[in-house]
Design a protein around this motif. Structure first.
Motif, PDB file in Angstrom:
ATOM      1  N   PRO A   1      28.168  10.286  21.171  1.00  0.00           N
ATOM      2  CA  PRO A   1      27.701   9.316  20.173  1.00  0.00           C
ATOM      3  C   PRO A   1      28.791   8.719  19.303  1.00  0.00           C
TER       4      PRO A   1
ATOM      5  N   HIS B   1      18.170  15.018  13.975  1.00  0.00           N
ATOM      6  CA  HIS B   1      17.927  14.392  15.272  1.00  0.00           C
ATOM      7  C   HIS B   1      17.274  13.029  15.101  1.00  0.00           C
ATOM      8  N   GLU B   2      17.488  12.178  16.122  1.00  0.00           N
ATOM      9  CA  GLU B   2      17.078  10.778  16.015  1.00  0.00           C
ATOM     10  C   GLU B   2      15.578  10.566  15.886  1.00  0.00           C
TER      11      GLU B   2
ATOM     12  N   THR C   1      28.407  17.216  20.664  1.00  0.00           N
ATOM     13  CA  THR C   1      27.164  16.670  20.120  1.00  0.00           C
ATOM     14  C   THR C   1      26.333  17.761  19.462  1.00  0.00           C
TER      15      THR C   1
ATOM     16  N   GLY D   1      18.028   5.549  21.593  1.00  0.00           N
ATOM     17  CA  GLY D   1      17.379   6.859  21.615  1.00  0.00           C
ATOM     18  C   GLY D   1      16.482   7.057  22.809  1.00  0.00           C
TER      19      GLY D   1
ATOM     20  N   GLU E   1      24.841  17.772  15.641  1.00  0.00           N
ATOM     21  CA  GLU E   1      23.414  17.854  15.320  1.00  0.00           C
ATOM     22  C   GLU E   1      23.085  19.061  14.445  1.00  0.00           C
TER      23      GLU E   1
ATOM     24  N   ALA F   1      21.760   8.632  22.424  1.00  0.00           N
ATOM     25  CA  ALA F   1      22.138   9.179  21.124  1.00  0.00           C
ATOM     26  C   ALA F   1      22.630   8.018  20.273  1.00  0.00           C
TER      27      ALA F   1
END
Length: 426
Positions: free
Chosen positions: A88, A248-249, A202, A149, A206, A109
């Motif tokens: 990302p 998180h997205e 990643t 996403g 996160e 991401a």
């Protein structure tokens, strides 16, 4: 459809291998900073699906940190869609490069937070995806789509959330992504080893950032890392796993389109993994700021997190020594016809099956499935839109139908589950 796939790591490799079995696209350029990785992916496709199928794939070299390089490669091959499958940190340049090339864009991401403006310890910063959403009007006015996403989590989880809101509930109290697995990695002697099944770069980002929660009337706010632990019983033999809040997205995406009182994301990390992450943070090994270190060639500057990533096994290569299953899903509570209801919508990926069918470990394969389904829906015109949009902006039914339909009938042969839960009474 002509696809520029940027990144031939575990997920990018799996995207190409899944797409090789489909006929909705004309060309897929597999590009990576290391051209040998892209070439390995194309060679593996030729071996598994035949040389004729592999003719639609081209390997190329690219520097994903260079937006102009993304634009140039996309234009060179007439790419209609840029599929971002790199870490990302490269989202801003790939995102900008796709726009400049006149291509549509997909990622799994979103642009990173730095740090959260809602974090009580920070007064300034940006949230996940904020940089991309700021460009919505520009993408919309150009008539082009940036579908952000669109992996498994986020991605399939958001599709499940949209389906639940449209088809299963009249009112929604909580949309809660719940992810868990019973995966084990062993060395040649049969000893269990620490080998994350997804990018550790990643994962650190996160799990050590303040987790985000959204509540109606309050908006987005953060909690301490690993907060609100709960034991969740995952299906298909995985069993009970302790899950904790993680940034998180989904939490940044769902409230923009779906009506719920609360949105959360919890990840089943396990005590060992949490302990490792805490140790990395204590030692400063989670940092992305370069430091000078000694080497055989003299002092060099290197980011500690990159050293951690280089020291651990490549997630793309651990499939042969990994066993177990991983589950991605959406736990939803609310009401239907005046009565309380709770359900868990989920998809399980079995490492033995993904390795046998695709030569790819199950976590990266499951992550790669959603983008390919989405690309096929976009190619058919079933999904269409303009601007910077998340998966929940589109009707969920066509996605879930195409994903679950048997391959013999033109689908992906990946059924999903719906488990009725016992609604809370208090």
């Amino acid at each position: 459809m002509r696809i520029l796939l940027i990144g031939a790591g575990g997920v990018g490799d799996a995207i190409a291998k899944i797409a090789a079995r489909r006929d909705f696209f004309e060309l897929c350029v597999v590009a990576d900073f290391d051209p040998a990785r892209a070439e390995r992916t194309v060679a593996a496709i030729a071996e598994r699906t035949g040389v004729e199928s592999a003719r639609r794939f081209i390997a190329a070299q690219i520097d994903a940190s260079d937006a102009d390089a993304v634009t140039a490669l996309a234009r060179e091959h007439g790419a209609t869609h840029v599929m971002n499958a790199v870490e990302p940190s490269f989202v801003p340049t790939v995102f900008a490069g796709a726009f400049a090339a006149g291509a549509d864009y997909l990622d799994m991401a979103m642009s990173l937070s730095a740090p959260h403006p809602t974090d009580p310890y920070a007064q300034t910063g940006v949230m996940l995806g904020e940089q991309q959403f700021a460009a919505h009007d520009e993408w919309e006015s150009s008539g082009r789509l940036a579908l952000v996403g669109m992996g498994v989590e986020p991605g399939l989880s958001d599709v499940f959330a949209r389906y639940a809101c449209d088809e299963l509930f009249d009112t929604v109290d909580e949309l809660g992504t719940r992810d868990g697995a019973n995966l084990v990695v062993r060395d040649e002697s049969g000893n269990e080893i620490f080998a994350p099944s997804f990018s550790i770069w990643t994962t650190i980002e996160e799990c050590l950032n303040p987790p985000v929660i959204w509540e109606s009337g309050r908006g987005w706010f953060t909690t301490p890392p690993f907060s609100e632990p709960e034991v969740f019983d995952f299906p298909d033999g995985i069993g009970e796993v302790e899950c904790v809040n993680v940034e998180h997205e989904e939490v940044l995406l769902m409230p923009r389109w779906l009506d719920a009182q609360r949105v959360t994301f919890k990840y089943g990390l396990g005590a060992e993994f949490i302990g490792v992450l805490k140790t990395l943070h204590t030692l400063g090994l989670d940092s992305t700021a370069p430091i000078r270190v000694r080497s055989a060639d003299g002092p060099v500057s290197v980011a500690p997190r990159d050293v951690v990533a280089a020291a651990l096994p490549d997630p793309a290569g651990i499939g042969p020594i990994m066993t177990g299953k991983t589950c991605a899903g959406m736990y939803v509570t609310g009401t239907k016809d005046g009565a309380p209801r709770a359900v868990y919508l989920y998809h399980v990926s079995d490492n033995e099956w993904t390795m046998r069918e695709y030569g790819t470990q199950c976590v990266v394969w499951q992550t790669a499935l959603g983008p390919v389904v989405a690309l096929e829906l976009l190619a058919a015109g079933t999904w269409a839109g303009a601007g910077v949009l998340g998966p929940e902006a589109f009707a969920a039914g066509p996605f879930l139908d195409l994903m679950a339909r048997p391959e013999a009938d033109g689908g992906f042969g990946q059924p999903w589950g719906l488990r009725e839960e016992t609604p809370a009474t208090t």
